[in-house]
Design a protein around this motif. Structure first.
Motif, PDB file in Angstrom:
ATOM      1  N   TYR A  39       0.717  -1.494  -0.011  1.00 44.77           N
ATOM      2  CA  TYR A  39       0.141  -0.047  -0.314  1.00 44.77           C
ATOM      3  C   TYR A  39       0.463   1.147  -0.190  1.00 44.77           C
ATOM      4  O   TYR A  39       0.384   2.346  -0.025  1.00 44.77           O
ATOM      5  CB  TYR A  39      -0.816   0.148   1.116  1.00 44.77           C
ATOM      6  CG  TYR A  39      -2.536  -0.934   1.398  1.00 44.77           C
ATOM      7  CD1 TYR A  39      -2.707  -1.597  -0.071  1.00 44.77           C
ATOM      8  CD2 TYR A  39      -2.958  -0.340   1.666  1.00 44.77           C
ATOM      9  CE1 TYR A  39      -3.735  -2.103  -0.583  1.00 44.77           C
ATOM     10  CE2 TYR A  39      -4.282  -1.198   1.568  1.00 44.77           C
ATOM     11  CZ  TYR A  39      -4.315  -2.129   0.679  1.00 44.77           C
ATOM     12  OH  TYR A  39      -5.736  -2.555   0.744  1.00 44.77           O
ATOM     13  N   ALA A  65       0.428   1.196  -4.718  1.00 42.09           N
ATOM     14  CA  ALA A  65      -0.899   2.382  -4.257  1.00 42.09           C
ATOM     15  C   ALA A  65      -1.013   2.712  -6.190  1.00 42.09           C
ATOM     16  O   ALA A  65      -1.666   3.145  -5.983  1.00 42.09           O
ATOM     17  CB  ALA A  65       0.191   3.487  -3.677  1.00 42.09           C
ATOM     18  N   GLU A  86      -5.041   3.768  -6.863  1.00 37.89           N
ATOM     19  CA  GLU A  86      -6.086   4.880  -7.291  1.00 37.89           C
ATOM     20  C   GLU A  86      -6.119   5.134  -8.272  1.00 37.89           C
ATOM     21  O   GLU A  86      -7.058   5.612  -8.242  1.00 37.89           O
ATOM     22  CB  GLU A  86      -3.944   6.066  -7.518  1.00 37.89           C
ATOM     23  CG  GLU A  86      -4.833   7.436  -7.653  1.00 37.89           C
ATOM     24  CD  GLU A  86      -5.872   7.730  -6.556  1.00 37.89           C
ATOM     25  OE1 GLU A  86      -6.539   8.541  -6.995  1.00 37.89           O
ATOM     26  OE2 GLU A  86      -5.196   8.010  -5.438  1.00 37.89           O
ATOM     27  N   THR A 133      -5.694   7.436  -2.416  1.00 37.32           N
ATOM     28  CA  THR A 133      -4.717   7.601  -2.060  1.00 37.32           C
ATOM     29  C   THR A 133      -3.833   9.166  -2.010  1.00 37.32           C
ATOM     30  O   THR A 133      -4.589   9.915  -2.221  1.00 37.32           O
ATOM     31  CB  THR A 133      -3.584   7.506  -2.811  1.00 37.32           C
ATOM     32  OG1 THR A 133      -3.235   8.371  -4.538  1.00 37.32           O
ATOM     33  CG2 THR A 133      -3.612   5.745  -3.686  1.00 37.32           C
ATOM     34  N   GLN A 140       0.583   6.824  -1.484  1.00 39.49           N
ATOM     35  CA  GLN A 140       1.062   6.224  -0.301  1.00 39.49           C
ATOM     36  C   GLN A 140      -1.041   5.798  -0.764  1.00 39.49           C
ATOM     37  O   GLN A 140      -1.687   6.608  -0.473  1.00 39.49           O
ATOM     38  CB  GLN A 140       0.953   6.283   1.079  1.00 39.49           C
ATOM     39  CG  GLN A 140       2.493   5.980   0.976  1.00 39.49           C
ATOM     40  CD  GLN A 140       3.480   5.762   2.529  1.00 39.49           C
ATOM     41  OE1 GLN A 140       2.107   5.571   2.692  1.00 39.49           O
ATOM     42  NE2 GLN A 140       4.784   6.420   2.950  1.00 39.49           N
ATOM     43  N   VAL A 141      -1.015   4.577  -0.002  1.00 40.42           N
ATOM     44  CA  VAL A 141      -2.887   3.826   0.073  1.00 40.42           C
ATOM     45  C   VAL A 141      -3.564   4.803   1.615  1.00 40.42           C
ATOM     46  O   VAL A 141      -2.568   4.656   2.676  1.00 40.42           O
ATOM     47  CB  VAL A 141      -2.972   2.778   0.081  1.00 40.42           C
ATOM     48  CG1 VAL A 141      -4.147   2.695   0.321  1.00 40.42           C
ATOM     49  CG2 VAL A 141      -2.776   1.880  -1.070  1.00 40.42           C
TER      50      VAL A 141
END
Length: 206
Positions: free
Chosen positions: A39, A44, A48, A55, A59-60
């Protein structure tokens, strides 16, 4: 090399059992930890694209992703199609590294092992279990956890009783830490006589 699938519902004590195995020299792959890593890395941008706006800073954002998934239960399948192949690749690298190092037993810690049929790709299934009141008390101590959220998580998992029936071994963590240790040691002894087929059949790299 024997491959063990370690599983169990939320709050049952999988991390405790995994820690005991590591302390005894058994390598353990933590699928949840790998998802967290993904993630923040290569998953990521893929997430997205599939779930726009989930995100932040590359990053998620787990809260945003959870909100997107909550709108439609079917979205979980889309997420799994992104994440599961990446986790599988990491598991394969882990197992091949373990094999090259001469490891006799390697463990894949996978919370949804039985739910998604991953038990077909291991030699032995170990289920970590505990009485329901212990489980609920443990999980509700986690930050941000509520009864409703816990019930929603449990609804996506097989009932503990069914997991126990499908296990080759069960570790009951409802007693003392010493009791859990003794169960882990007994299982490791029993594993010495188990046949190993899964690695060559499903995991060995050419």
């Amino acid at each position: 090399m024997l491959i063990v699938g370690l599983t169990g519902s939320i709050g049952m004590g999988k991390s405790t059992v995994a820690g005991l195995l590591r302390a005894r020299g058994v390598p353990v792959f933590d699928a949840d930890a790998e998802v967290h890593r993904l993630y923040a890395a290569e998953a990521a941008p893929l997430i997205e694209k599939a779930f726009p706006g989930t995100t932040s800073a590359g990053q998620v954002d787990r809260a945003r992703l959870a909100a997107a998934l909550a709108k439609d239960e079917g979205q979980f399948r889309k997420l799994e199609e992104i994440v599961h192949p990446l986790v599988h690749d990491a598991e394969q690298r882990f197992l091949n590294d373990a094999q090259r190092s001469g490891t006799a037993v390697a463990v894949l810690e996978i919370p949804l092992l039985l739910e998604v049929g991953r038990n077909e790709h291991v030699d032995v299934v170990v289920v970590v279990s505990a009485p329901a009141h212990h489980q609920r008390a443990r999980v509700l101590e986690r930050p941000g956890m509520t009864d409703d959220r816990l019930d929603a998580l449990l609804a996506r998992q097989l009932p503990d009783a069914e997991k126990r029936l499908r296990a080759d071994f069960v570790v009951d963590t409802g007693g003392t830490f010493a009791d859990t240790e003794a169960q882990v040691d007994a299982i490791l002894t029993a594993l010495k006589s188990k046949p190993a087929h899964a690695f060559v059949r499903d995991w060995q790299l050419p």
